[in-house]
Design a protein around this motif. Structure first.
Motif, mmCIF file in Angstrom:
data_model
loop_
_atom_site.group_PDB
_atom_site.id
_atom_site.type_symbol
_atom_site.label_atom_id
_atom_site.label_comp_id
_atom_site.label_asym_id
_atom_site.label_seq_id
_atom_site.Cartn_x
_atom_site.Cartn_y
_atom_site.Cartn_z
ATOM 1 N N THR A 127 0.825 -1.208 0.000
ATOM 2 C CA THR A 127 0.000 0.000 0.000
ATOM 3 C C THR A 127 0.857 1.256 0.000
ATOM 4 O OG1 THR A 127 -1.717 -1.202 1.216
ATOM 5 C CG2 THR A 127 -1.852 1.190 1.203
ATOM 6 N N THR A 170 -6.540 3.866 -6.367
ATOM 7 C CA THR A 170 -7.412 2.705 -6.196
ATOM 8 C C THR A 170 -7.315 1.781 -7.402
ATOM 9 O OG1 THR A 170 -9.707 1.993 -5.798
ATOM 10 C CG2 THR A 170 -9.392 3.864 -7.233
ATOM 11 N N THR A 171 -7.529 0.505 -7.126
ATOM 12 C CA THR A 171 -7.716 -0.516 -8.153
ATOM 13 C C THR A 171 -8.985 -1.319 -7.882
ATOM 14 O OG1 THR A 171 -6.352 -2.081 -6.888
ATOM 15 C CG2 THR A 171 -5.229 -0.741 -8.558
ATOM 16 N N GLN A 172 -9.697 -0.967 -6.832
ATOM 17 C CA GLN A 172 -10.872 -1.726 -6.406
ATOM 18 C C GLN A 172 -12.059 -1.388 -7.299
ATOM 19 O OE1 GLN A 172 -12.130 -0.926 -2.388
ATOM 20 N NE2 GLN A 172 -13.227 -2.852 -2.210
ATOM 21 N N LEU A 209 -15.961 -2.498 -8.029
ATOM 22 C CA LEU A 209 -17.119 -3.215 -7.520
ATOM 23 C C LEU A 209 -18.384 -2.648 -8.138
ATOM 24 C CD1 LEU A 209 -16.245 -3.445 -3.698
ATOM 25 C CD2 LEU A 209 -16.069 -5.273 -5.388
ATOM 26 N N TYR A 253 -15.402 2.276 -9.332
ATOM 27 C CA TYR A 253 -14.175 2.197 -8.543
ATOM 28 C C TYR A 253 -14.416 2.819 -7.173
ATOM 29 C CZ TYR A 253 -11.540 0.814 -12.678
ATOM 30 O OH TYR A 253 -11.071 0.137 -13.773
ATOM 31 N N ARG A 254 -13.829 2.215 -6.173
ATOM 32 C CA ARG A 254 -13.966 2.705 -4.800
ATOM 33 C C ARG A 254 -12.619 3.195 -4.300
ATOM 34 N NH1 ARG A 254 -19.611 2.509 -4.320
ATOM 35 N NH2 ARG A 254 -20.324 0.570 -5.304
ATOM 36 N N SER A 262 -15.493 7.789 1.844
ATOM 37 C CA SER A 262 -15.180 6.998 0.650
ATOM 38 C C SER A 262 -15.916 7.597 -0.532
ATOM 39 C CB SER A 262 -15.568 5.524 0.824
ATOM 40 O OG SER A 262 -16.969 5.391 0.986
#
Length: 219
Positions: A50, A132-134, A136, A140-141, A186
């Motif tokens: 991270t 970020t790479t998340q 969902l 992206y989050r 977020s």
């Protein structure tokens, strides 16, 4: 005495054994080897991953902001909430500088003179950078908070001016003035490939928001 030729009548003869042959294609193939279970990262490895991603994102933002014409600086140490300091003094003014046409009498006290000429000095801009790479449910989050005693705490106006989110898989930036996301911990960011509109679309590559006079007058 002459030996008798041929096998001895008192010994049992063993049948000859053939050599082993390869299995024919008609036989059932062997079961596939199960895939190895990936090794879980230790807390230290996760922290290092991270941290390294954050460092790369800060460098990417510094490069992108420098291409926009900003001067780039970084705070000494990690005590501040912002990661990058932008100096817009190299950029042309967004609005005409009205202070140059004002005649300030010498009897004006220094606080008054400072107030009248406040717009002539460029304001340094404090930026917090996240990546970020998340991905969902088509969005992206990205986290927009800091942690205090394990609790997510949103950023304050006294800490940063802008929040920059870097979507690594798409190499795109979202520039949020902090007053626009004040109190949020977020954010959801729309993908470039999405055909649906999203509330985050106006902030994608919104570098022009950084050009606003005094940084936060548009809020």
């Amino acid at each position: 005495m002459r030996r008798r030729k041929g096998p001895s009548p008192g010994r049992n003869q063993r049948p000859a054994r053939s050599l082993p042959t390869r299995a024919s294609s008609s036989k059932i193939p062997d079961a596939p080897t199960p895939p190895e279970t990936p090794r879980l990262q230790t807390p230290y490895e996760r922290e290092q991953t991270t941290k390294r991603r954050g460092e790369i994102s800060e460098l990417a933002f510094a490069l992108a902001a420098a291409r926009q014409g900003f001067g780039i600086s970084r705070p000494y140490g990690d005590s501040e909430r912002y990661d990058i300091i932008l100096d817009p003094s190299h950029l042309p003014s967004v609005i005409p500088n009205q202070a140059e046409s004002l005649v300030i009498p010498n009897r004006a006290k220094s606080p008054v003179r400072n107030l009248l000429f406040a717009s002539t000095r460029p304001r340094l801009i404090r930026v917090q950078v996240k990546a970020t790479t998340q991905f969902l449910c088509g969005l992206y989050r990205v986290n927009a908070h800091r942690r205090i005693n394990g609790r997510a705490v949103p950023y304050k106006l006294s800490e940063i001016d802008f929040f920059a989110a870097y979507v690594i898989p798409e190499d795109s930036w979202y520039i949020f003035p902090l007053p626009h996301i004040l109190g949020l911990t977020s954010l959801s960011l729309n993908s470039k490939r999405s055909r649906k509109s999203h509330e985050s679309d106006p902030y994608r590559e919104a570098w022009h928001l950084l050009y606003q006079p005094d940084g936060l007058e548009f809020a």
